[in-house]
Design a protein around this motif. Structure first.
Motif, PDB file in Angstrom:
ATOM      1  N   ASP A   1      -7.739   0.121  -0.878  1.00  0.00           N
ATOM      2  CA  ASP A   1      -6.949  -0.372  -0.848  1.00  0.00           C
ATOM      3  C   ASP A   1      -5.940  -1.254   0.482  1.00  0.00           C
ATOM      4  O   ASP A   1      -5.812  -2.553  -0.177  1.00  0.00           O
ATOM      5  CB  ASP A   1      -5.474   0.228  -1.549  1.00  0.00           C
TER       6      ASP A   1
ATOM      7  N   HIS B   1      -6.752  -5.755  -0.140  1.00  0.00           N
ATOM      8  CA  HIS B   1      -5.567  -6.895   0.324  1.00  0.00           C
ATOM      9  C   HIS B   1      -5.991  -7.540   0.284  1.00  0.00           C
ATOM     10  O   HIS B   1      -6.503  -8.453   1.155  1.00  0.00           O
ATOM     11  CB  HIS B   1      -4.193  -5.735   1.013  1.00  0.00           C
TER      12      HIS B   1
ATOM     13  N   ILE C   1       0.919  -1.190   0.274  1.00  0.00           N
ATOM     14  CA  ILE C   1       0.071  -0.554   0.472  1.00  0.00           C
ATOM     15  C   ILE C   1       0.658   0.880  -0.017  1.00  0.00           C
ATOM     16  O   ILE C   1       0.750   2.289  -0.931  1.00  0.00           O
ATOM     17  CB  ILE C   1      -1.018   0.402   1.499  1.00  0.00           C
TER      18      ILE C   1
ATOM     19  N   SER D   1      -8.937   6.155  -0.054  1.00  0.00           N
ATOM     20  CA  SER D   1      -8.262   5.947  -1.446  1.00  0.00           C
ATOM     21  C   SER D   1      -7.467   4.890  -0.734  1.00  0.00           C
ATOM     22  O   SER D   1      -7.488   3.752  -1.396  1.00  0.00           O
ATOM     23  CB  SER D   1      -7.440   6.154  -2.809  1.00  0.00           C
TER      24      SER D   1
END
Length: 219
Positions: free
Chosen positions: A57, A61, A19, A53
């Protein structure tokens, strides 16, 4: 007791590594974490231009089972997460060393400073390697009195470069001029920095000798 500073490269398969590489402006601060039988759970602060955002993510994951947003801000989010791959927690647990919080990760890297026996630090290195976490040792030094480091960052960097290039070898394999060129500083600056570093090291060494029983010299 030795103090070590490590820079860890977080693997892609764990969410903080992937990330923070994908979001170059993001910083993940692990505030608290603990291992469980099938993974780990913790609290993290996500800071970025677009934290929502980043959190999205994180939720998507593969190594993350659950994410709950506890607090939202314009540039940060506080999240609770559950993961199947708490690699750093496992390395700390199996080597018997605490992972001090907060633990900050940016661009896939994190810095870990710890004070432990040399054997424990060596065990940690073995655990990190076994888990696929690459690392570099920024320094390993004996802890000195108080919280003050024996050498400054600049002194440590130049001394390390001098040792690596053979400045202290016999015969000497690197001149002062060559060393100055290697570190990009003036020769006079490198000379003064080395002199001050050597002075501190020798005084610290002498202080240690004074604490030891003195040998009897027979005439």
């Amino acid at each position: 007791m030795p103090e070590a500073k490590l820079t860890l490269t977080i693997p892609e398969r764990t969410w903080p590594g992937e990330i923070t590489r994908a979001h170059g402006d993001a910083t993940i601060r692990i505030l608290a974490a603990m291992t469980e039988s099938d993974g780990g759970v913790g609290l993290a602060e996500v800071t970025a231009r677009d934290p929502e955002s980043v959190v999205a993510d994180v939720s998507a994951h593969d190594s993350v089972d659950d994410v709950e947003v506890l607090q939202r801000g314009s540039r940060e989010c506080l999240i609770q997460f559950r993961t199947r791959l708490p690699l750093l927690l496992l390395a700390a647990r199996d080597s018997g060393l605490p992972l001090e919080m907060p633990f900050e990760i940016s661009d896939g890297e994190a810095t870990w400073t710890l004070t432990a026996s040399q054997d424990a630090i060596s065990d940690l290195g073995d655990q990190l390697t076994a888990l696929g976490v690459s690392y570099t040792v920024n320094y390993l030094q004996q802890e000195v009195g108080g919280s003050e480091a024996l050498l400054t960052d600049r002194q440590r960097a130049i001394v390390r470069e001098a040792i690596d290039r053979g400045y202290y070898d016999t015969p000497r394999e690197c001149s002062l001029t060559e060393l100055a060129d290697a570190v990009g500083l003036a020769k006079s600056t490198v000379s003064e920095t080395l002199h001050r570093a050597e002075e501190r090291v020798m005084k610290e060494f002498a202080a240690g000798l004074e604490a030891e029983p003195q040998p009897v010299i027979e005439g």
